[in-house]
Design a protein around this motif. Sequence first.
Motif, PDB file in Angstrom:
ATOM      1  N   ASN A 101      -9.481   3.472  -3.060  1.00 19.03           N
ATOM      2  CA  ASN A 101      -8.915   3.361  -4.272  1.00 19.03           C
ATOM      3  C   ASN A 101      -9.372   1.935  -4.764  1.00 19.03           C
ATOM      4  O   ASN A 101      -9.088   1.686  -6.025  1.00 19.03           O
ATOM      5  N   LEU A 149       0.764  -1.146  -0.181  1.00 20.72           N
ATOM      6  CA  LEU A 149       0.065  -0.167  -0.015  1.00 20.72           C
ATOM      7  C   LEU A 149       0.834   1.245  -0.015  1.00 20.72           C
ATOM      8  O   LEU A 149       0.215   2.331  -0.480  1.00 20.72           O
ATOM      9  N   LYS A 185      -6.205   3.844   2.158  1.00 20.91           N
ATOM     10  CA  LYS A 185      -6.143   3.541   0.785  1.00 20.91           C
ATOM     11  C   LYS A 185      -7.720   2.778   0.393  1.00 20.91           C
ATOM     12  O   LYS A 185      -7.577   2.678  -0.910  1.00 20.91           O
TER      13      LYS A 185
END
Length: 334
Positions: free
Chosen positions: A118, A84, A115
């Motif tokens: 996404n 990540l 994250k």
Amino acid sequence: MAVEWRYQLRIGTYLAKQKLLRRKHFPLVLELEPLFACNLSCTGCGKIQHPASVLKQRMSVDDALAAVKECGAPVVAIAGGEPLMHPQIHEIVNELVKRKKFVILCTNGLLLQKKLKNFTPSPYFTFVLHIDGLRERHDAVVEKEGTFDECVRAFHAAKAAGFRVGTNSTFFNNDSPQDVIDILTFLNDDLKVDQIQLSPGYAYEKAPDQEHFLAVQETREMFAKVFADGRRKRFRLNHSPIFLDFLEGKKELDCTAWGIPSYSLFGWQKPCYLMSDGYVSSYKELVETTDWDSYGRGKDPRCANCMAHCGYETSAVLATMGSLKESIRASRQA
């Protein structure tokens, strides 16, 4: 359950094709390492021992996709480093899912909530969180207080967003059988993770702590106690029954490192991601120039205490698919 059957059908079809084509060496899982940098310094990992110039590098999306296409493995496990931290990791994942590859993204969880937006939930995609024990033990292994709690929060956030989430736990010789039982019970009953993966700590040569890796007999004794009294059937373990037999010492397997090739910033690693006997520029060269029969316990002293997935999970899968009895046994476990 639907996801598990989809996965088993794909793998079964793939293996049947390899048999028809009479291929001796073929990839089952590609271990993809798009970076070596990490935001933790775990006891049993040597990836961040690379020089700073290497830790700054990131694999391009095109290179990652090309490696997956080149080897043709149906499953891609993305590791690192911490994936990540790669600014385009979601692009890599999304493109692989479009190609209907089963994608496993291994993460320590510290960046997951940030994250998460996404990524898109898919039956082809699973986050796997590293949880190596309950709070005190996990934080000691990763050498950062508060990591366990952050990982648990990340798990709940990912599940709430609709993702499949599994865990991976590595155990060492200073873990007691009860320690292992306690974390597996927590993951299975309290967190209710989708799949639990476990591994004995393997002697990774660059790891900063070389004193606490498990020897073969220690591994067998540990897991025999952990799985006693019917506990093995109770946990949602993401392993074939034969591989679990292997961990308990009930079954011997030959190393099939060719089944889980490793591709990183340096290229294709010989023979596996735990040992570095050089790198080559193509998958074809990896397969054709590696003396696969020279690796494994009793063949190479460096392999003496290895019972890791990269060497033996493919062996277990092949043994399962080659036996009607074992195939039925594995389907009942799923």
